[in-house]
Design a protein around this motif. Sequence first.
Motif, PDB file in Angstrom:
ATOM      1  N   LYS A  94       0.816  -1.217   0.000  1.00  8.88           N
ATOM      2  CA  LYS A  94       0.000   0.000   0.000  1.00  8.88           C
ATOM      3  C   LYS A  94       0.852   1.271   0.000  1.00  8.88           C
ATOM      4  O   LYS A  94       0.431   2.307  -0.504  1.00  8.88           O
ATOM      5  CB  LYS A  94      -0.916   0.016   1.239  1.00  8.88           C
ATOM      6  CG  LYS A  94      -2.023  -1.019   1.220  1.00  8.88           C
ATOM      7  CD  LYS A  94      -3.023  -0.753   0.110  1.00  8.88           C
ATOM      8  CE  LYS A  94      -4.197  -1.722   0.165  1.00  8.88           C
ATOM      9  NZ  LYS A  94      -5.150  -1.506  -0.939  1.00  8.88           N
ATOM     10  N   ARG A 151       1.280   0.294  -6.233  1.00 15.92           N
ATOM     11  CA  ARG A 151       0.353   0.248  -5.104  1.00 15.92           C
ATOM     12  C   ARG A 151      -0.649  -0.876  -5.305  1.00 15.92           C
ATOM     13  O   ARG A 151      -1.276  -0.997  -6.347  1.00 15.92           O
ATOM     14  CB  ARG A 151      -0.374   1.577  -4.946  1.00 15.92           C
ATOM     15  CG  ARG A 151      -1.221   1.667  -3.684  1.00 15.92           C
ATOM     16  CD  ARG A 151      -1.865   3.032  -3.541  1.00 15.92           C
ATOM     17  NE  ARG A 151      -2.537   3.159  -2.257  1.00 15.92           N
ATOM     18  CZ  ARG A 151      -3.788   2.735  -2.034  1.00 15.92           C
ATOM     19  NH1 ARG A 151      -4.476   2.164  -2.999  1.00 15.92           N
ATOM     20  NH2 ARG A 151      -4.326   2.892  -0.837  1.00 15.92           N
ATOM     21  N   ASP A 198      -6.644  -4.762  -3.094  1.00 10.17           N
ATOM     22  CA  ASP A 198      -6.813  -5.845  -2.120  1.00 10.17           C
ATOM     23  C   ASP A 198      -7.072  -7.201  -2.772  1.00 10.17           C
ATOM     24  O   ASP A 198      -7.044  -8.231  -2.082  1.00 10.17           O
ATOM     25  CB  ASP A 198      -7.992  -5.522  -1.181  1.00 10.17           C
ATOM     26  CG  ASP A 198      -7.699  -4.325  -0.292  1.00 10.17           C
ATOM     27  OD1 ASP A 198      -6.518  -4.117   0.029  1.00 10.17           O
ATOM     28  OD2 ASP A 198      -8.648  -3.600   0.065  1.00 10.17           O
TER      29      ASP A 198
END
Length: 431
Positions: free
Chosen positions: A50, A60, A63
């Motif tokens: 993250k 980045r 999920d």
Amino acid sequence: MLLIYTHKITPRFSYIMKQLFTRILGIEISYTTKVEDFIKHSGAKITYTKQPLQNEFFIRSNDLLFEQGINDISIQMGTWEGVPCFFNAGEKSTIPFDIFSASFYLLSRYEEYLPHVKDIHGRFPPTESVAYTNGFLRTPVVDVWAFKLREKLILRFPDLEYKKRSYQYTSIIDVTTSHCYAHRGFVRSTAGLLLDLGSFRLRRVFQRIGVWFNPKKDPFNNYTYLIELHKKIQVKSMFFFQFASYSTYDKNVSPNNNRFRFLIKSIADYSTVALAASYSSFTNTALLKSEKKRLISVVNRDVLHSRMRYNRVDIPQTYRNLVEAEFSDDYTMGYTHQIGFRAGTCSPFFFYDINLELQQPIRVHPFAVHDYAMLDFKNEEHILDEIHLLYQDVKRVQGPFITIFSNELIGGERQVDWKKLYRSVIHKYNA
């Protein structure tokens, strides 16, 4: 070697990293969850979390690769240097989206696990796919993304080593109806004749009677022509034969017909012969195994490659059935009535079973072109133009290009001369 740092190594993470870096890009990789190991590494490295650790190559993470099961995911489209993409990664990320999660979403066919209305044959409609609705169905975006990522990595790490892959063309001949009139037995032949007479299809009546006296004149009997053509230009070809009993959707010659069996055996001497699984075997694994076993008895070698009738794929059950039937490779990943890349890639990939969270031992080979998808195209020139656009994208990423043509269309009488068109395609793209 490329080192990838992440906070958690999951089956999804390992699966997509191997597919993108090892199989598509030819880059050797390793993973770590330890910050100190990442910092000590002096070679090429990526952070996939993250937040970045320092000023490194950072992507980045979404999920998706760290979840389990299926969740309702909202897709917001963006672009990366003119290429459609999704899963925006924000300004800190070296590239503007999570390439790994987006690739996993497409390759796993995540959207096919989500609620959707199937068509009459139980298939996922292409019009409901994220690729179709956002205009990138005809682009192998996963491969394009991967090659662009490699370019960015080489700019940052000029010493990064990788193995080049090469373009390869494969022609698949789908034989679900081997003959139009010949070898169909007295009852089926007589019934067909009466139906043609009742429908005043006199051309078919005369053609049918002519074939009765000379089976070689059957319009679907193009096998000698195809084999000679393939040998002449040295094209890699595969013939998928349906070897099933008669049913509503399975109307091929009986697998007990000796002439049909001899045809299959003779083609197996020059090309790969594989199983076009019947419509009836879609949910019947025992029947699928039986069809495979019967075909093996004809060609006297193992049959490891499969295609499902009408390109029917029910994710994930179809691939579980194929694994149970001990197939190693499947060539059903595509749409019957849309050209393009159903899974967003031209590269073969192992099927990832999301419900079980594991990689199934079956390799999926996506096809780009199905002849039935082009029946409504204006003319031969239009068809060749559309195929060429697909070819150009595949060629840029040095991937495999697979086309599927049926002996029915090649030997049929339609507005387009499919035999001539097929010859043009394999001459042009077998390079």
